[in-house]
Enzyme design. Structure first.
Site, PDB file in Angstrom:
ATOM      1  N   ASP A  10       1.144  -1.666  -0.092  1.00 17.13           N
ATOM      2  CA  ASP A  10      -0.050  -0.384   0.185  1.00 17.13           C
ATOM      3  C   ASP A  10       1.224   1.501   0.461  1.00 17.13           C
ATOM      4  O   ASP A  10       1.671   1.123   0.860  1.00 17.13           O
ATOM      5  CB  ASP A  10      -0.910  -0.119   0.888  1.00 17.13           C
ATOM      6  CG  ASP A  10      -2.028   1.719   1.071  1.00 17.13           C
ATOM      7  OD1 ASP A  10      -1.330   1.939   0.270  1.00 17.13           O
ATOM      8  OD2 ASP A  10      -2.521   1.234   2.515  1.00 17.13           O
ATOM      9  N   VAL A  33      -4.184   5.404  -7.588  1.00 21.56           N
ATOM     10  CA  VAL A  33      -3.365   6.460  -6.415  1.00 21.56           C
ATOM     11  C   VAL A  33      -3.416   6.944  -6.290  1.00 21.56           C
ATOM     12  O   VAL A  33      -3.599   6.930  -4.948  1.00 21.56           O
ATOM     13  CB  VAL A  33      -2.620   5.745  -7.882  1.00 21.56           C
ATOM     14  CG1 VAL A  33      -1.498   6.084  -6.541  1.00 21.56           C
ATOM     15  CG2 VAL A  33      -1.757   4.339  -7.297  1.00 21.56           C
ATOM     16  N   ASP A  34      -4.031   7.908  -7.212  1.00 23.67           N
ATOM     17  CA  ASP A  34      -4.170   9.007  -6.800  1.00 23.67           C
ATOM     18  C   ASP A  34      -5.654   9.668  -5.848  1.00 23.67           C
ATOM     19  O   ASP A  34      -4.810   9.856  -4.542  1.00 23.67           O
ATOM     20  CB  ASP A  34      -4.975  10.265  -7.821  1.00 23.67           C
ATOM     21  CG  ASP A  34      -4.614  11.916  -7.932  1.00 23.67           C
ATOM     22  OD1 ASP A  34      -4.131  12.180  -6.430  1.00 23.67           O
ATOM     23  OD2 ASP A  34      -4.930  12.430  -8.327  1.00 23.67           O
ATOM     24  N   GLY A 124      -2.927   2.231 -14.674  1.00 23.83           N
ATOM     25  CA  GLY A 124      -3.792   1.418 -14.230  1.00 23.83           C
ATOM     26  C   GLY A 124      -4.449   1.823 -15.347  1.00 23.83           C
ATOM     27  O   GLY A 124      -5.087   2.105 -16.136  1.00 23.83           O
ATOM     28  N   TYR A 126      -5.195   4.361 -16.879  1.00 19.92           N
ATOM     29  CA  TYR A 126      -4.318   5.167 -18.282  1.00 19.92           C
ATOM     30  C   TYR A 126      -4.038   4.050 -19.278  1.00 19.92           C
ATOM     31  O   TYR A 126      -3.386   4.710 -20.066  1.00 19.92           O
ATOM     32  CB  TYR A 126      -3.364   5.641 -17.748  1.00 19.92           C
ATOM     33  CG  TYR A 126      -3.467   7.266 -17.427  1.00 19.92           C
ATOM     34  CD1 TYR A 126      -4.721   7.647 -16.720  1.00 19.92           C
ATOM     35  CD2 TYR A 126      -2.471   8.475 -16.851  1.00 19.92           C
ATOM     36  CE1 TYR A 126      -5.338   8.884 -16.272  1.00 19.92           C
ATOM     37  CE2 TYR A 126      -2.817   9.720 -16.269  1.00 19.92           C
ATOM     38  CZ  TYR A 126      -4.144   9.827 -16.241  1.00 19.92           C
ATOM     39  OH  TYR A 126      -4.905  11.030 -15.796  1.00 19.92           O
TER      40      TYR A 126
END
Length: 170
Positions: A10, A33-34, A124, A126
């Site tokens: 993580d 993630v963002d 991911g 993108y």
């Protein structure tokens, strides 16, 4: 010599000096993630990103560029935000993806960081192939001078990504 490793984990729990956020150009949060980084860092991260937009990048952070903020409620010291190329939008230039990693390392070195943790930028939502991201990321990190950085860790959330990065590191 810099140690480079790939682990499953993580990213928001990393205690490296800096973690890298796979951000969108607005820097105002998103998914994946963002979103996880913004949620874990708390609301002050969003305000710091708004400040960056007001002062340094009013039109948004360009693809392949990076910028740092404090990490606030995260266990690291800094979050380095970078914008990866989106393959779904035809952004498939490997140099743009490599720049995400090298510019993040530049910023980390400027901050005095000795350790940094990366996600699989652009792998991911993108749409980049994990094996391509791993190959480009590992090559970019290996070839970058990394002054003062002792540890580069790729923190990956799934077995497919972890396998791709472990293969690229061999």
């Amino acid at each position: 010599m810099t140690s480079i490793e790939a682990v499953r984990g993580d990213l928001t729990a990393e205690t490296t000096d800096a973690i890298v956020n796979a951000a969108n150009s607005s820097l105002l949060g998103g998914g994946g993630v963002d979103g996880a980084i913004h949620a874990a860092a708390g609301p002050r991260l969003l305000e710091a990103c708004r400040r960056v937009r007001r002062t340094s990048w009013p039109d948004g952070l360009p693809i392949g560029e990076a910028v740092a903020t404090d990490a606030f409620d995260l266990p690291c010291r800094w979050v380095i935000h970078t914008v990866g190329p989106n393959a779904h939008r035809g952004q498939t230039d490997p140099a743009l993806l490599a720049s995400c990693f090298t510019r993040s390392l530049d910023i980390a070195a400027e901050l005095g960081a000795t350790s940094i943790a990366f996600p699989a930028v652009s792998a991911g939502a993108y749409g980049w192939d994990p094996a391509d991201v791993a190959r480009i990321a590992v090559q970019a990190v290996r070839e970058h001078p990394k002054p003062g950085i002792e540890l580069v860790r790729f923190v990956l959330f799934g077995d497919r990504l972890l396998d791709a990065f472990r293969h690229a590191l061999t």
